[in-house]
Scaffold this active site. Sequence first.
Site, short mmCIF file in Angstrom:
data_model
loop_
_atom_site.label_atom_id
_atom_site.label_comp_id
_atom_site.label_asym_id
_atom_site.label_seq_id
_atom_site.Cartn_x
_atom_site.Cartn_y
_atom_site.Cartn_z
N HIS A 131 29.57 3.06 -7.54
CA HIS A 131 30.93 3.10 -7.00
C HIS A 131 30.89 2.57 -5.58
O HIS A 131 29.93 2.81 -4.86
CB HIS A 131 31.47 4.54 -6.99
CG HIS A 131 32.93 4.61 -6.83
ND1 HIS A 131 33.55 4.59 -5.60
CD2 HIS A 131 33.93 4.67 -7.76
CE1 HIS A 131 34.85 4.65 -5.78
NE2 HIS A 131 35.12 4.69 -7.07
N HIS A 157 36.60 -2.28 -12.39
CA HIS A 157 37.55 -1.21 -11.99
C HIS A 157 37.89 -0.41 -13.24
O HIS A 157 37.00 0.10 -13.91
CB HIS A 157 38.75 -1.89 -11.32
CG HIS A 157 39.71 -1.00 -10.61
ND1 HIS A 157 39.46 0.30 -10.30
CD2 HIS A 157 40.97 -1.26 -10.11
CE1 HIS A 157 40.50 0.82 -9.66
NE2 HIS A 157 41.42 -0.10 -9.55
N ASP A 200 34.48 6.77 -15.15
CA ASP A 200 34.59 6.09 -16.43
C ASP A 200 33.46 6.40 -17.39
O ASP A 200 33.52 6.04 -18.56
CB ASP A 200 34.64 4.57 -16.21
CG ASP A 200 35.93 4.16 -15.54
OD1 ASP A 200 36.97 4.67 -15.95
OD2 ASP A 200 35.90 3.32 -14.63
N1 ACO Z 1 24.02 -1.07 -12.78
C1 ACO Z 1 22.96 -1.66 -12.17
N2 ACO Z 1 22.93 -2.02 -10.86
C2 ACO Z 1 24.04 -1.77 -10.14
C3 ACO Z 1 25.18 -1.15 -10.69
C4 ACO Z 1 25.15 -0.79 -12.06
N3 ACO Z 1 26.20 -0.23 -12.65
N4 ACO Z 1 26.14 -1.03 -9.74
C5 ACO Z 1 25.63 -1.54 -8.61
N5 ACO Z 1 24.35 -1.99 -8.83
C6 ACO Z 1 23.45 -2.57 -7.85
C7 ACO Z 1 23.85 -4.01 -7.54
O1 ACO Z 1 23.18 -4.92 -8.39
C8 ACO Z 1 23.45 -4.14 -6.09
O2 ACO Z 1 22.06 -4.37 -6.05
P1 ACO Z 1 21.46 -5.28 -4.84
O3 ACO Z 1 21.79 -4.56 -3.58
O4 ACO Z 1 19.99 -5.33 -5.15
O5 ACO Z 1 22.13 -6.62 -4.95
C9 ACO Z 1 23.71 -2.75 -5.51
O6 ACO Z 1 23.61 -1.84 -6.63
C10 ACO Z 1 25.07 -2.59 -4.85
O7 ACO Z 1 26.04 -3.04 -5.78
P2 ACO Z 1 27.38 -3.77 -5.36
O8 ACO Z 1 27.86 -4.59 -6.51
O9 ACO Z 1 27.24 -4.41 -4.03
O10 ACO Z 1 28.34 -2.53 -5.17
P3 ACO Z 1 29.90 -2.60 -5.09
O11 ACO Z 1 30.30 -1.52 -4.19
O12 ACO Z 1 30.37 -3.98 -4.76
O13 ACO Z 1 30.35 -2.34 -6.60
C11 ACO Z 1 30.90 -1.30 -8.62
C12 ACO Z 1 30.72 -1.12 -7.09
C13 ACO Z 1 31.81 -2.51 -8.90
C14 ACO Z 1 31.61 -0.06 -9.17
C15 ACO Z 1 29.51 -1.48 -9.25
O14 ACO Z 1 28.73 -0.33 -9.03
C16 ACO Z 1 29.60 -1.77 -10.75
O15 ACO Z 1 29.76 -2.93 -11.15
N6 ACO Z 1 29.51 -0.72 -11.62
C17 ACO Z 1 29.68 -0.90 -13.04
C18 ACO Z 1 31.16 -1.01 -13.38
C19 ACO Z 1 31.89 0.30 -13.24
O16 ACO Z 1 31.43 1.34 -13.72
N7 ACO Z 1 33.08 0.25 -12.63
C20 ACO Z 1 33.95 1.42 -12.47
C21 ACO Z 1 34.04 1.84 -11.04
S1 ACO Z 1 35.02 3.31 -10.91
C22 ACO Z 1 36.61 2.76 -11.02
O17 ACO Z 1 36.96 1.72 -10.60
C23 ACO Z 1 37.56 3.60 -11.71
#
Ligand code: ACO
Length: 431
Positions: A307, A266, A365
């Site tokens: 996201h 987050h 971010d």
């Molecule tokens: N890098 C690589 N792969 C990713 C990323 C990433 N940043 N984000 C998601 N994926 C992949 C996952 O591995 C997953 O792959 P799969 O389907 O083969 O298992 C798929 O994309 C879906 O990801 P989830 O984790 O299910 O997506 P979720 O909606 O739960 O998570 C989140 C969203 C937490 C933002 C995620 O994209 C992430 O961890 N990003 C990096 C951290 C980040 O930038 N957070 C800030 C968010 S904005 C905010 O809160 C202000």
Amino acid sequence: MADPFAKLILPDQKEAIQLPIKEGSLGPKVIDISSLSNHGIFTYDPGFRSTASCDSNITFIDGDLGILLHQGYSIEDLADHSDYLEVCYLLLQGELPNAQQRAIFEHKIKNHTLVHEQLSKFFNGFRRDAHPMAVMCGVVGALSAFYHDSLDIKNPEHREICALRLIAKMPTLAAMCHKYSIGQPFVYPRNSMTYSENLLHMMFSVPSNDDLPNPVLVKAIDKILILHADHEQNASTSTVRLAGSSGANPFACIAAGITALWGPAHGGANEAVLKMLHEIGDVKHIGKYIERSKDKNDTFRLMGFGHRVYKNFDPRAKVMRQTCHEVLSELNKQDDPLFKIALKLEEIALQDDYFIQKKLYPNVDFYSGIILNAIGIPTNMFTVIFSLARTVGWIAHWTEMISAPGLSISRPRQLYTGEKNRPFIAMQYRD
Ligand code: ACO
């Protein structure tokens, strides 16, 4: 016209359960399943991927189209034409203020920028090298120990004064966290300054000089605050609502929001992005990190990418990228190596099949850390700045929830997977 219904037929029942379908002013319809528990069954949605937890008229996101509206106004328009205090008014009151309303609101905020002298003693209880988010959790929660006069959550005047106090005091507390960690004296707020000017003043001035904050940087930090002001029912806002549903006071609820924001999935991502860019170190290493982020056996993820709601560009990231250009050019840092890595990383990721198929785009971010870094804000303060900006969103949602009729405690259920009922075993018979 009567609401349409969805019909659910359970395996052991002949008659369908009718579940009302509700429609908001924008966005997908929702199926109201609140009566399901009367039929001895619950819904199951870990991570709330398909669950709307409340009615709200504050913020709307269309994740597919990359749209973010506050009270109907687009984030791009607000970032270009408004300022943070005006956005605070909008989120709290539902309308942009006219000149007189704006002046009164600003005056009220400025009336509350100081924190109780006794609160400054709290800081001495923390190690100087404590993470500032740890300190923020403590001192914001502690505000409730100072304002017994406004803790009746059923009283609209008390609710308003709590909102004003929180918005006014967050910059003062954030700057105190920074000053404490570097061993400099706390700087008192100056009410002749604007909200964002004052923030930079309290963060960076020292009693031995009279330097005023650079107006370009003031504008940039104000834009960052606008872009972070609210974002619908995200993890920290939902935490504030959940804590508030029990009747807890708003200072305690906002402290709960700060803890939820801290995590790297987050708000903690802005700090993680900068660490990642430093770790990548050079554009020539980007390919390796992209490959690592796609490898299921590697826990590395591209921070600032992806996201839960946006499956398109996060509109805030676009504004943030432009602001990044403006700040770096003002500071003559156009060749900032981290910015170069970020731009190239974005370019490569957006052409990569993995990111295209999973609809992973830069989020808010991704660029904010580079701007904050250029302004001189230390990495460990990034999420503190986010929490300061998001306080208005949290308090707007808390107020919306508390003032709506029929408030009830939020209490999810579970799918129990533990042991069934079993007899107690006396100590001498245990393995
Ligand atoms: N890098 C690589 N792969 C990713 C990323 C990433 N940043 N984000 C998601 N994926 C992949 C996952 O591995 C997953 O792959 P799969 O389907 O083969 O298992 C798929 O994309 C879906 O990801 P989830 O984790 O299910 O997506 P979720 O909606 O739960 O998570 C989140 C969203 C937490 C933002 C995620 O994209 C992430 O961890 N990003 C990096 C951290 C980040 O930038 N957070 C800030 C968010 S904005 C905010 O809160 C202000």
